[in-house]
Design a protein around this motif. Sequence first.
Motif, PDB file in Angstrom:
ATOM      1  N   ASP A  65     -22.406  -6.555   0.340  1.00 33.03           N
ATOM      2  CA  ASP A  65     -23.420  -5.530   0.055  1.00 33.03           C
ATOM      3  C   ASP A  65     -22.818  -4.129  -0.047  1.00 33.03           C
ATOM      4  OD1 ASP A  65     -22.788  -5.051   2.711  1.00 33.03           O
ATOM      5  OD2 ASP A  65     -24.844  -5.160   3.457  1.00 33.03           O
ATOM      6  N   GLN A  66     -21.525  -4.028  -0.342  1.00 28.49           N
ATOM      7  CA  GLN A  66     -20.893  -2.705  -0.428  1.00 28.49           C
ATOM      8  C   GLN A  66     -21.267  -1.970  -1.706  1.00 28.49           C
ATOM      9  OE1 GLN A  66     -16.913  -1.608   0.677  1.00 28.49           O
ATOM     10  NE2 GLN A  66     -16.525  -3.656   1.544  1.00 28.49           N
ATOM     11  N   LYS A  67     -21.263  -0.625  -1.583  1.00 30.18           N
ATOM     12  CA  LYS A  67     -21.319   0.265  -2.736  1.00 30.18           C
ATOM     13  C   LYS A  67     -19.909   0.461  -3.283  1.00 30.18           C
ATOM     14  CE  LYS A  67     -25.141   3.431  -1.521  1.00 30.18           C
ATOM     15  NZ  LYS A  67     -25.419   4.851  -1.173  1.00 30.18           N
ATOM     16  N   ARG A  68     -19.823   0.893  -4.529  1.00 29.67           N
ATOM     17  CA  ARG A  68     -18.554   1.341  -5.089  1.00 29.67           C
ATOM     18  C   ARG A  68     -18.349   2.821  -4.775  1.00 29.67           C
ATOM     19  NH1 ARG A  68     -15.357  -2.480  -8.536  1.00 29.67           N
ATOM     20  NH2 ARG A  68     -16.461  -4.391  -8.056  1.00 29.67           N
ATOM     21  N   PRO A  69     -17.113   3.276  -4.554  1.00 28.30           N
ATOM     22  CA  PRO A  69     -15.901   2.475  -4.502  1.00 28.30           C
ATOM     23  C   PRO A  69     -15.859   1.632  -3.226  1.00 28.30           C
ATOM     24  CG  PRO A  69     -15.379   4.738  -3.914  1.00 28.30           C
ATOM     25  CD  PRO A  69     -16.822   4.714  -4.317  1.00 28.30           C
ATOM     26  N   ARG A  70     -15.567   0.334  -3.380  1.00 29.13           N
ATOM     27  CA  ARG A  70     -15.574  -0.576  -2.257  1.00 29.13           C
ATOM     28  C   ARG A  70     -14.265  -0.455  -1.467  1.00 29.13           C
ATOM     29  NH1 ARG A  70     -12.889  -4.816  -1.949  1.00 29.13           N
ATOM     30  NH2 ARG A  70     -14.442  -5.764  -0.588  1.00 29.13           N
ATOM     31  N   ARG A  71     -14.261  -1.038  -0.279  1.00 26.66           N
ATOM     32  CA  ARG A  71     -13.099  -1.020   0.604  1.00 26.66           C
ATOM     33  C   ARG A  71     -12.881  -2.410   1.184  1.00 26.66           C
ATOM     34  NH1 ARG A  71     -12.518   3.106  -1.573  1.00 26.66           N
ATOM     35  NH2 ARG A  71     -12.528   5.228  -0.763  1.00 26.66           N
ATOM     36  N   GLY A  86     -12.910  -5.001   4.015  1.00 23.99           N
ATOM     37  CA  GLY A  86     -13.921  -5.077   5.061  1.00 23.99           C
ATOM     38  C   GLY A  86     -13.492  -4.545   6.404  1.00 23.99           C
ATOM     39  N   HIS A  87     -12.178  -4.401   6.622  1.00 24.94           N
ATOM     40  CA  HIS A  87     -11.677  -3.895   7.898  1.00 24.94           C
ATOM     41  C   HIS A  87     -11.143  -2.470   7.764  1.00 24.94           C
ATOM     42  CE1 HIS A  87     -11.767  -7.661  10.378  1.00 24.94           C
ATOM     43  NE2 HIS A  87     -12.027  -8.118   9.174  1.00 24.94           N
ATOM     44  N   ALA A  88     -11.479  -1.800   6.670  1.00 23.23           N
ATOM     45  CA  ALA A  88     -11.067  -0.416   6.453  1.00 23.23           C
ATOM     46  C   ALA A  88     -12.208   0.533   6.809  1.00 23.23           C
ATOM     47  CB  ALA A  88     -10.656  -0.212   4.995  1.00 23.23           C
ATOM     48  N   ASP A  89     -11.849   1.788   7.029  1.00 24.29           N
ATOM     49  CA  ASP A  89     -12.856   2.817   7.281  1.00 24.29           C
ATOM     50  C   ASP A  89     -13.441   3.297   5.953  1.00 24.29           C
ATOM     51  OD1 ASP A  89     -12.424   2.765  10.057  1.00 24.29           O
ATOM     52  OD2 ASP A  89     -10.731   4.146   9.878  1.00 24.29           O
ATOM     53  N   GLY A  90     -14.597   3.951   6.041  1.00 23.21           N
ATOM     54  CA  GLY A  90     -15.187   4.580   4.864  1.00 23.21           C
ATOM     55  C   GLY A  90     -16.070   3.679   4.024  1.00 23.21           C
ATOM     56  N   LYS A  91     -16.451   2.530   4.548  1.00 18.43           N
ATOM     57  CA  LYS A  91     -17.324   1.637   3.784  1.00 18.43           C
ATOM     58  C   LYS A  91     -18.743   2.200   3.698  1.00 18.43           C
ATOM     59  CE  LYS A  91     -16.735  -1.953   6.406  1.00 18.43           C
ATOM     60  NZ  LYS A  91     -16.892  -3.346   6.898  1.00 18.43           N
ATOM     61  N   GLN A  92     -19.383   1.982   2.552  1.00 22.37           N
ATOM     62  CA  GLN A  92     -20.789   2.320   2.365  1.00 22.37           C
ATOM     63  C   GLN A  92     -21.502   1.100   1.808  1.00 22.37           C
ATOM     64  OE1 GLN A  92     -20.383   5.799  -0.254  1.00 22.37           O
ATOM     65  NE2 GLN A  92     -20.990   7.088   1.471  1.00 22.37           N
ATOM     66  N   VAL A  93     -22.752   0.924   2.215  1.00 24.52           N
ATOM     67  CA  VAL A  93     -23.480  -0.269   1.787  1.00 24.52           C
ATOM     68  C   VAL A  93     -24.651   0.107   0.888  1.00 24.52           C
ATOM     69  CG1 VAL A  93     -22.820  -1.709   3.744  1.00 24.52           C
ATOM     70  CG2 VAL A  93     -24.827  -0.224   3.937  1.00 24.52           C
ATOM     71  N   LEU A  94     -25.026  -0.837   0.039  1.00 22.21           N
ATOM     72  CA  LEU A  94     -26.181  -0.674  -0.843  1.00 22.21           C
ATOM     73  C   LEU A  94     -27.466  -0.628  -0.022  1.00 22.21           C
ATOM     74  CD1 LEU A  94     -25.287  -3.399  -3.499  1.00 22.21           C
ATOM     75  CD2 LEU A  94     -25.256  -0.919  -3.894  1.00 22.21           C
ATOM     76  N   PRO A  95     -28.516  -0.032  -0.550  1.00 20.55           N
ATOM     77  CA  PRO A  95     -29.826  -0.219   0.080  1.00 20.55           C
ATOM     78  C   PRO A  95     -30.096  -1.716   0.216  1.00 20.55           C
ATOM     79  CG  PRO A  95     -29.945   1.443  -1.645  1.00 20.55           C
ATOM     80  CD  PRO A  95     -28.576   0.827  -1.755  1.00 20.55           C
ATOM     81  N   LEU A  96     -30.635  -2.115   1.351  1.00 21.22           N
ATOM     82  CA  LEU A  96     -30.786  -3.536   1.643  1.00 21.22           C
ATOM     83  C   LEU A  96     -31.596  -4.263   0.574  1.00 21.22           C
ATOM     84  CD1 LEU A  96     -30.318  -5.939   3.466  1.00 21.22           C
ATOM     85  CD2 LEU A  96     -32.260  -5.181   4.858  1.00 21.22           C
ATOM     86  N   ASP A  97     -32.698  -3.677   0.119  1.00 20.69           N
ATOM     87  CA  ASP A  97     -33.529  -4.354  -0.875  1.00 20.69           C
ATOM     88  C   ASP A  97     -32.762  -4.576  -2.182  1.00 20.69           C
ATOM     89  OD1 ASP A  97     -35.609  -4.529   0.875  1.00 20.69           O
ATOM     90  OD2 ASP A  97     -36.706  -2.806   0.075  1.00 20.69           O
ATOM     91  N   GLU A  98     -31.885  -3.636  -2.529  1.00 16.93           N
ATOM     92  CA  GLU A  98     -31.090  -3.785  -3.753  1.00 16.93           C
ATOM     93  C   GLU A  98     -30.121  -4.952  -3.619  1.00 16.93           C
ATOM     94  OE1 GLU A  98     -27.867  -1.174  -6.382  1.00 16.93           O
ATOM     95  OE2 GLU A  98     -29.290  -0.143  -5.054  1.00 16.93           O
ATOM     96  N   TYR A  99     -29.473  -5.046  -2.454  1.00 15.63           N
ATOM     97  CA  TYR A  99     -28.557  -6.165  -2.240  1.00 15.63           C
ATOM     98  C   TYR A  99     -29.309  -7.490  -2.208  1.00 15.63           C
ATOM     99  CZ  TYR A  99     -25.544  -9.551   0.023  1.00 15.63           C
ATOM    100  OH  TYR A  99     -24.841 -10.697   0.319  1.00 15.63           O
TER     101      TYR A  99
END
Length: 305
Positions: A115-121, A123-136
């Motif tokens: 469910d990550q946003k771009r730019p993706r990372r 999974g064990h890196a810092d700076g991850k952002q996720v999509l709105p749950l309903d979108e995912y």
Amino acid sequence: MNHFSYGNDLRARIAAPGTTPLIGVYDMYSASVAAEHYDGMFVSGFGFAASHYGLPDIGFIAWPDMVAFVQRLRGAFPRHHLLVDIDDGYVDPEVACHVVEGLERIGASGVILEDQKRPRRCGHADGKQVLPLDEYLAKLEMVLQTRRDMVVVARTDATDEDDILHRAQRLAATEADVVLVDGVRSVEWIRRIREVVDGKPLLFNQIAGGKSPRLSLSELSELGVDVAIYSTPCLFAAHAAMDSALAELKAADGRLPSFDPESGVGVAASTRLLERNIARHHGAREHVARAARGGKAEQAVRVGA
């Protein structure tokens, strides 16, 4: 004849007692080595980005390259489970569905959709952002409607504690087969996630130097974890071994080290390893033909047992 699918075979393995290990592979040679030790492979996005492009795991993978790699793997390893990392489905839900359909056609056992946003990372890196749950969830639902029997792992990269538990619970309520919360930081958090996903199978991702604790399969089984993916042991071991070998070669003025045929890997051992890939493929086809002649074709293509 009973219908066979690689997805159903992996699903049955996951449902069996204990934690199912899937070993991360990054090219055909690493898969050849892994196949000697384990009956399940994880097609790691981290490893594929590193090996195929020489780039970090931040969204460079093009889906045709990944599909072509999985097709080569299935041709060489007709009896192994193949769980494939498709990142965010390559952004668009329509692309995600197209990739899932293609992967299932060529024999992938399952996919992981995050469910990550771009730019993706990673999974064990810092700076991850996720999509709105309903979108995912909408993207996940499209993928679930597209697959026939393939295993689908719903993955969240949420980092906020409340959001982790909320998303895990919502993912568990879908028709996804397995839930993955990546970057889990402690045993206590595994227990908390296990509780909110209730009876849904749970996947745990281990990576050297990552955020998650180092746990054995026995420990994971006791925690109620159904699948463990090991994303990078082959890649990191190869990195260390190659670096060491080339440093020694340079220090020795280009003279190869003495070779012990009993314990070392030389041309003969390497060739034998690769020849087994031909034997596996031919053996599987012969097994199918024999069983079909005996009226038991549904047993002939059992994989990964």
